[in-house]
Design an enzyme around this catalytic site. Sequence first.
Site, PDB file in Angstrom:
ATOM      1  N   ASN A   9     -85.669  -0.417  11.317  1.00 30.64           N
ATOM      2  CA  ASN A   9     -85.742   0.796  12.133  1.00 30.64           C
ATOM      3  C   ASN A   9     -87.146   1.354  11.931  1.00 30.64           C
ATOM      4  OD1 ASN A   9     -85.512   3.280  13.346  1.00 30.64           O
ATOM      5  ND2 ASN A   9     -84.110   4.138  11.825  1.00 30.64           N
ATOM      6  N   LYS A  11     -88.661   3.655  13.448  1.00 29.03           N
ATOM      7  CA  LYS A  11     -88.790   5.099  13.689  1.00 29.03           C
ATOM      8  C   LYS A  11     -90.052   5.384  14.525  1.00 29.03           C
ATOM      9  CE  LYS A  11     -86.156   5.913   9.528  1.00 29.03           C
ATOM     10  NZ  LYS A  11     -85.788   6.799   8.454  1.00 29.03           N
ATOM     11  N   HIS A  96     -78.369   8.034  14.599  1.00 29.02           N
ATOM     12  CA  HIS A  96     -79.131   8.134  13.355  1.00 29.02           C
ATOM     13  C   HIS A  96     -79.159   9.591  12.890  1.00 29.02           C
ATOM     14  CE1 HIS A  96     -82.361   8.037  10.456  1.00 29.02           C
ATOM     15  NE2 HIS A  96     -82.156   6.741  10.371  1.00 29.02           N
ATOM     16  N   GLU A  98     -81.402  11.362  11.729  1.00 23.37           N
ATOM     17  CA  GLU A  98     -82.567  12.123  12.213  1.00 23.37           C
ATOM     18  C   GLU A  98     -82.340  12.612  13.634  1.00 23.37           C
ATOM     19  OE1 GLU A  98     -85.438   9.108  11.253  1.00 23.37           O
ATOM     20  OE2 GLU A  98     -85.045   9.462   9.124  1.00 23.37           O
ATOM     21  N   GLU A 168     -75.444   5.358   6.284  1.00 27.63           N
ATOM     22  CA  GLU A 168     -76.732   5.807   5.756  1.00 27.63           C
ATOM     23  C   GLU A 168     -76.567   7.201   5.145  1.00 27.63           C
ATOM     24  OE1 GLU A 168     -80.190   3.616   7.800  1.00 27.63           O
ATOM     25  OE2 GLU A 168     -79.709   5.369   9.007  1.00 27.63           O
ATOM     26  N   GLY A 174     -85.385   7.593   3.183  1.00 27.39           N
ATOM     27  CA  GLY A 174     -86.804   7.916   3.009  1.00 27.39           C
ATOM     28  C   GLY A 174     -87.099   8.698   1.743  1.00 27.39           C
ATOM     29  N   SER A 214     -83.437   3.854   1.761  1.00 30.62           N
ATOM     30  CA  SER A 214     -84.323   3.362   0.697  1.00 30.62           C
ATOM     31  C   SER A 214     -83.960   1.964   0.203  1.00 30.62           C
ATOM     32  CB  SER A 214     -84.366   4.356  -0.470  1.00 30.62           C
ATOM     33  OG  SER A 214     -84.847   5.606  -0.016  1.00 30.62           O
TER      34      SER A 214
HETATM   35  P1  PGA Z   1     -85.412   4.221   4.820  1.00 34.70           P
HETATM   36  O1  PGA Z   1     -84.721   4.589   6.225  1.00 34.70           O
HETATM   37  O2  PGA Z   1     -85.162   2.756   4.585  1.00 34.70           O
HETATM   38  O3  PGA Z   1     -86.879   4.527   5.021  1.00 34.70           O
HETATM   39  O4  PGA Z   1     -84.778   5.072   3.777  1.00 34.70           O
HETATM   40  C1  PGA Z   1     -83.510   4.027   6.592  1.00 34.70           C
HETATM   41  C2  PGA Z   1     -83.107   4.554   7.950  1.00 34.70           C
HETATM   42  O5  PGA Z   1     -83.290   5.754   8.197  1.00 34.70           O
HETATM   43  O6  PGA Z   1     -82.602   3.804   8.798  1.00 34.70           O
END
Ligand code: PGA
Length: 251
Positions: A9, A11, A96, A98, A168, A174, A214
Amino acid sequence: MRKNIVAGNWKMNTTLAEGVNLAKDVNEALKGFTPNCDVVIGVPFTHLASVNAVIDATKLGLGAENCADHKSGAYTGEVSAAMVASTGATYVILGHSERRQYYGETSEILKEKVALALENNLTPIFCIGEVLEERENGSYLEVVKTQIEEALFEMSAEDFSKLILAYEPVWAIGTGKTATDDQAEEMHAFIRNVIAEKYGNEVAENTSILYGGSCKPSNAPQLFAKPNVDGGLIGGASLDAESFMGIVKAF
Ligand code: PGA
């Protein structure tokens, strides 16, 4: 049997040129070896067609990170599921955290997005997960169950079987703070059970449930060794071909 899947992903990262190069690097790394999982990259809308032109679709799947909750028309700035599909992409990340957090995506909206994705033969990678407070106050299982029920449980079993789920935990995204393999397994087993109660064992056993938050080459082997963890949705570590491939090779 359900598939193992590692999906990136990206982003809101990479310019078009950077993104095409990254896709080429992942594509190149997949040449000459067959991973024990499907590999997918989720990329910005602006990159879809160009990335599609440089990857081998038999080895590397392509997806968008979102799509509109309407079919077409006067929705300035939105990108429909049909538009995504017309680029050659076959996956779409939906729900997601976000998107839920910063863009107000509710279960009602997500229901529409999932339906439109399926109508356009896109495979949704549907994200669910609790925030830190819900983890700490012990409501995390209920929270995730509700997210699934509200957005997905009006679907037929046939349609539900086309989904990929991604658990998630928002506190792990992140942050460098990964869920432990036992925390992931507890949730994934619970999710599978929730699916089994609604759609039966066969559908539940065939649903791929990815872990995200992460995930890195160093922790992926332990996470993926858990019986109910069928792969990962990878943010930060998917922006570097070598670290992304390190996770792919964890299977
Ligand atoms: P990350 O993000 O691996 O940077 O923690 C995962 C995601 O949001 O899909």
